[in-house]
Scaffold this motif. Structure first.
Motif, PDB file in Angstrom:
ATOM      1  N   ALA A  55       0.812  -1.208   0.000  1.00  0.00           N
ATOM      2  CA  ALA A  55       0.000   0.000   0.000  1.00  0.00           C
ATOM      3  C   ALA A  55       0.846   1.258   0.000  1.00  0.00           C
ATOM      4  CB  ALA A  55      -0.946  -0.006   1.195  1.00  0.00           C
ATOM      5  N   ILE A  56       2.115   1.170   0.455  1.00  0.00           N
ATOM      6  CA  ILE A  56       2.905   2.396   0.551  1.00  0.00           C
ATOM      7  C   ILE A  56       4.182   2.343  -0.278  1.00  0.00           C
ATOM      8  CG2 ILE A  56       2.025   3.194   2.778  1.00  0.00           C
ATOM      9  CD1 ILE A  56       4.433   1.833   4.090  1.00  0.00           C
ATOM     10  N   ILE A 102       4.794   2.710  -3.423  1.00  0.00           N
ATOM     11  CA  ILE A 102       4.984   3.757  -4.441  1.00  0.00           C
ATOM     12  C   ILE A 102       5.459   5.064  -3.799  1.00  0.00           C
ATOM     13  CG2 ILE A 102       3.860   5.074  -6.280  1.00  0.00           C
ATOM     14  CD1 ILE A 102       2.025   2.605  -6.686  1.00  0.00           C
ATOM     15  N   PRO A 103       4.759   5.576  -2.770  1.00  0.00           N
ATOM     16  CA  PRO A 103       5.294   6.772  -2.114  1.00  0.00           C
ATOM     17  C   PRO A 103       6.698   6.554  -1.550  1.00  0.00           C
ATOM     18  CG  PRO A 103       3.070   6.364  -1.355  1.00  0.00           C
ATOM     19  CD  PRO A 103       3.437   5.219  -2.233  1.00  0.00           C
ATOM     20  N   PHE A 121       9.063   4.799  -2.752  1.00  0.00           N
ATOM     21  CA  PHE A 121      10.009   4.938  -3.864  1.00  0.00           C
ATOM     22  C   PHE A 121      10.283   6.413  -4.171  1.00  0.00           C
ATOM     23  CE2 PHE A 121      10.580   5.743  -8.399  1.00  0.00           C
ATOM     24  CZ  PHE A 121      11.762   5.071  -8.637  1.00  0.00           C
ATOM     25  N   PHE A 122       9.213   7.205  -4.322  1.00  0.00           N
ATOM     26  CA  PHE A 122       9.419   8.608  -4.698  1.00  0.00           C
ATOM     27  C   PHE A 122      10.036   9.410  -3.556  1.00  0.00           C
ATOM     28  CE2 PHE A 122       6.365   7.246  -7.893  1.00  0.00           C
ATOM     29  CZ  PHE A 122       7.026   7.684  -9.015  1.00  0.00           C
ATOM     30  N   HIS A 123       9.655   9.046  -2.353  1.00  0.00           N
ATOM     31  CA  HIS A 123      10.218   9.637  -1.159  1.00  0.00           C
ATOM     32  C   HIS A 123      11.732   9.425  -1.113  1.00  0.00           C
ATOM     33  CE1 HIS A 123       9.505  11.381   2.609  1.00  0.00           C
ATOM     34  NE2 HIS A 123       9.680  10.312   3.354  1.00  0.00           N
ATOM     35  N   LEU A 124      12.128   8.193  -1.321  1.00  0.00           N
ATOM     36  CA  LEU A 124      13.539   7.836  -1.299  1.00  0.00           C
ATOM     37  C   LEU A 124      14.285   8.524  -2.444  1.00  0.00           C
ATOM     38  CD1 LEU A 124      14.288   5.969   0.965  1.00  0.00           C
ATOM     39  CD2 LEU A 124      14.532   4.101  -0.631  1.00  0.00           C
ATOM     40  N   ARG A 125      13.602   8.636  -3.592  1.00  0.00           N
ATOM     41  CA  ARG A 125      14.223   9.281  -4.736  1.00  0.00           C
ATOM     42  C   ARG A 125      14.525  10.741  -4.410  1.00  0.00           C
ATOM     43  NH1 ARG A 125      11.443   9.594 -10.612  1.00  0.00           N
ATOM     44  NH2 ARG A 125      10.486  11.372  -9.597  1.00  0.00           N
ATOM     45  N   MET A 127      15.109  11.942  -1.573  1.00  0.00           N
ATOM     46  CA  MET A 127      16.188  12.020  -0.585  1.00  0.00           C
ATOM     47  C   MET A 127      17.523  11.565  -1.175  1.00  0.00           C
ATOM     48  SD  MET A 127      14.038  10.236   2.518  1.00  0.00           S
ATOM     49  CE  MET A 127      15.100  10.446   3.911  1.00  0.00           C
ATOM     50  N   LEU A 129      17.418   1.279   5.477  1.00  0.00           N
ATOM     51  CA  LEU A 129      16.541   2.093   6.325  1.00  0.00           C
ATOM     52  C   LEU A 129      15.079   1.701   6.148  1.00  0.00           C
ATOM     53  CD1 LEU A 129      18.174   5.637   6.066  1.00  0.00           C
ATOM     54  CD2 LEU A 129      18.051   4.124   8.063  1.00  0.00           C
ATOM     55  N   VAL A 130      14.648   1.544   4.881  1.00  0.00           N
ATOM     56  CA  VAL A 130      13.250   1.200   4.646  1.00  0.00           C
ATOM     57  C   VAL A 130      12.951  -0.195   5.217  1.00  0.00           C
ATOM     58  CG1 VAL A 130      11.501   0.748   2.902  1.00  0.00           C
ATOM     59  CG2 VAL A 130      13.058   2.657   2.611  1.00  0.00           C
ATOM     60  N   ALA A 167      12.646   0.121   8.919  1.00  0.00           N
ATOM     61  CA  ALA A 167      11.434   0.841   9.319  1.00  0.00           C
ATOM     62  C   ALA A 167      10.207  -0.051   9.196  1.00  0.00           C
ATOM     63  CB  ALA A 167      11.270   2.097   8.468  1.00  0.00           C
ATOM     64  N   LEU A 168      10.128  -0.825   8.113  1.00  0.00           N
ATOM     65  CA  LEU A 168       8.961  -1.679   7.918  1.00  0.00           C
ATOM     66  C   LEU A 168       8.910  -2.806   8.948  1.00  0.00           C
ATOM     67  CD1 LEU A 168       8.892  -1.893   4.038  1.00  0.00           C
ATOM     68  CD2 LEU A 168       7.308  -0.683   5.509  1.00  0.00           C
ATOM     69  N   VAL A 196      11.863  -2.874  -6.196  1.00  0.00           N
ATOM     70  CA  VAL A 196      11.402  -1.515  -6.459  1.00  0.00           C
ATOM     71  C   VAL A 196      12.514  -0.500  -6.231  1.00  0.00           C
ATOM     72  CG1 VAL A 196       9.780   0.271  -5.704  1.00  0.00           C
ATOM     73  CG2 VAL A 196       9.003  -2.079  -5.914  1.00  0.00           C
TER      74      VAL A 196
END
Lengths: 312, 274
Positions: free
Chosen positions: B119-120, B122-123, B125-129, B131, B142-143, B146-147, B214
């Motif tokens: 569910a998250i 996609i965001p 990916f763009f969030h990490l991009r 940063m 990190l991801v 966190a998960l 991803v």
């Protein structure tokens, strides 16, 4: 005159106490924050914030590359409601749920009961039966796609060798067989976990129950249905909910073995989300799909836990 | 007595038959990794005609598996480190420290356990991009950590809840601060929970497929799961090499499992039952 002095002193003292308490409070807050904040920051940055962003993306029209995002409201969700491909994927998820429940729950329980009855070597059987579950889904996926291979795969070679040529087929390429074939591979990869949960549950059943049943002359099958299964109600609930959630989330095996194909026959929502976002560049539409999947899973998980707390 | 021992024998026979069936795919892969393509096709169920490690060595060299294993180790060990370091104090705070909003914050964290990555993703990916962390092992670490947090915090909270509160109070009377109590008194007592946590985290991160797929783009950054997947694509018809790569990818998980087998299974049963 002298009467006033003590009261002033007392109030000054009180003030000091209040100040001291406030300092203590701040100190206390700092201590608790030092314990919690690393976790909360990581959780906030990589889970809560993306969660909010997922909802935001889904209300826009965005391809992931352009600098501007167009607000479209619930248009993506309206499109979803009439998207036959999306419903087909959702339907495949449901089929996956039904098939995995059938393949996983009772057979795994029977296996656990058999292992629990062994007097010597219990540890060996438990460890050996768990072995497939330690492999990564990438290994499971690559291995099973070779097992199902139409020409080189051992299944078809065996069927041809024993004269059942008509049964040999392209297991991952036919409508009737692709999802069952995938679910079998996934069962192979996951049953170990449920077996262990059942084994743990079986240990907590009072042996007196079986002794009483023995006196009444109950056979093994009756004991299984009337003692083992009801006593394992909690474990059963956990296993069933985990099987369903796994089935709804499934991605890796399907992606590795069929990529949702051929012709969307094994497409599930998560593979569709991945394709829509990263090969078709419809980022906002894909996010809307993933939000719907997320909501289904969250509602299910929370509803299930609520049910379990009420019945426990 | 004899009826009992004969039923024991029956159960054993049934279990061995089932086990053979279950282990067959692994045996098949190991045998095939020693065979030529021709042999895999003509005699799939027999032993290989010669036991040479050519396929495994070739796959290792052609397929870049050394790099994949190193990358996986970096991400997994890093993730385990971050998770343990961050989730244990948090779990401790939620179980032993009283403060306003304790339950509310804990429920917000718990929500993450129900939230599927799908569910998250996609965001993320763009969030990490944005940063600058997409296609980096740091970002993936990190991801992944966190998960893993919601479940880890939940597990550590349960672990610390079983530690008697009196222990904390007596340490406090001796003048120890909260962090000191945590490090010297509480954490050693939470060792079983911590071990379960580390095993879970290892399995999840080492075996993960979706996040690397991803978040990583260049082959030099691939983890072992993603590496095997891409290797299978490149070698589509070279079955011997694919089985060589598959066996390479199996070995680390199986070794870790054999070493930690006991705490592994205990961790699984206690961790998921709570």
């Amino acid at each position: 005159m002298n009467m006033n002095l003590p009261t002033v002193n007392v109030s000054a003292q009180n003030q000091n106490i209040v100040r001291g308490q406030r300092n203590n409070k701040i100190k206390r807050f700092a201590v608790i924050a030092s314990f919690l904040s690393p976790a909360l920051i990581l959780y906030g940055v990589f889970m809560l914030y993306p969660m909010a962003d997922a909802v935001r993306y889904s209300l826009f029209d965005w391809n992931g590359a352009s600098p501007t995002m167009n607000f479209v409201g619930i248009e993506n969700y309206a499109r979803l409601a009439t998207d036959t491909l999306f419903f087909r994927a959702l339907g495949n998820n449901l089929l996956w749920v039904v098939l995995s429940l059938t393949l996983m729950v009772i057979p795994t329980l029977v296996l656990a009961v058999l292992i629990s009855k062994v007097k010597r070597g219990k540890t060996f059987f438990r460890a050996a039966f768990y072995l497939p579950s330690v492999l990564s889904l990438a290994v499971v996926g690559v291995l099973w796609s070779k097992i199902y291979d139409p020409t080189m795969g051992p299944i078809n070679i065996f069927l041809r060798a024993v004269g059942f040529d008509f049964m040999a087929r392209n297991w991952l390429g036919e409508q009737m067989f692709v999802i069952p074939a995938l679910v079998i591979a996934s069962t192979w990869a996951f049953y170990g976990l449920y077996m262990i949960l059942f084994l743990a549950g079986l240990q907590s059943i009072e042996p007196q129950m079986y002794e009483a049943a023995d006196i009444d002359g109950a056979g093994p099958i009756r004991k299984f249905w009337y003692i083992t299964v009801p006593s394992l109600r909690n474990t059963m609930n956990v296993v069933i909910s985990m099987v369903i959630i796994h089935a709804l989330k499934g991605f890796a095996l399907i992606w590795i073995m069929t990529q949702g194909g051929p012709f969307y026959m094994s497409e599930v929502v998560s593979t569709l989300v991945y394709k829509t976002a990263f090969s078709m560049n419809q980022v906002s539409y894909a996010t809307a799909q993933s939000v719907v999947l997320g909501i289904i899973i969250i509602i299910f998980t929370i509803g299930f836990n609520y049910y379990r707390e009420r019945t426990e | 007595m004899s009826r009992k021992s004969s039923s024991q024998l029956m159960i054993r026979v049934v279990l061995f038959l089932l086990l053979t069936l279950i282990i067959a795919p692994i045996i098949y892969a190991v045998l095939a990794s020693f065979k030529t393509n021709m042999e895999i096709f003509s005699s799939p169920f027999s032993l290989p005609s010669s036991w040479n490690f050519e396929n495994i060595v070739n796959a290792w060299q052609v397929g870049n598996f050394q790099q994949y294993i190193i990358n996986s180790a970096i991400v997994t060990v890093g993730g385990m480190f971050v998770v343990a370091l961050v989730a244990s104090p948090a779990g401790y705070a939620f179980s032993q420290l009283t403060f306003k909003g304790n339950n509310l914050i804990f429920y917000i964290v718990l929500l993450g356990m129900a939230l599927p990555v799908q569910a998250i993703i996609i965001p993320i990916f763009f969030h990490l991009r944005s940063m600058g962390l997409v296609n980096t092992l740091t970002g993936l670490t990190l991801v992944s950590a966190a998960l893993a947090l919601p479940f880890s915090i939940f597990l550590m909270r349960n672990t610390f809840r079983d530690v008697p509160k009196a222990l904390r109070e007596s340490a406090m009377i001796d003048g120890a601060g909260e962090w000191r109590i945590f490090w010297t008194v509480m954490l050693p007592l939470a060792k079983p929970g911590l071990v379960a946590l580390l095993i879970f985290t290892f399995m999840n991160i080492w075996n993960d497929f979706l996040l690397p797929l991803v978040l990583l783009m260049s082959q030099s950054k691939y983890t072992i799961s993603l590496g095997l997947y891409s290797f299978q694509g490149e070698m589509a018809t070279n079955y011997s090499l694919i089985f060589g790569g598959t066996v390479i990818s199996m070995i680390p998980s199986i070794i870790v499992y054999l070493i930690f087998q006991r705490s592994f299974i205990e961790g699984m049963s206690s961790g998921s039952n709570k």
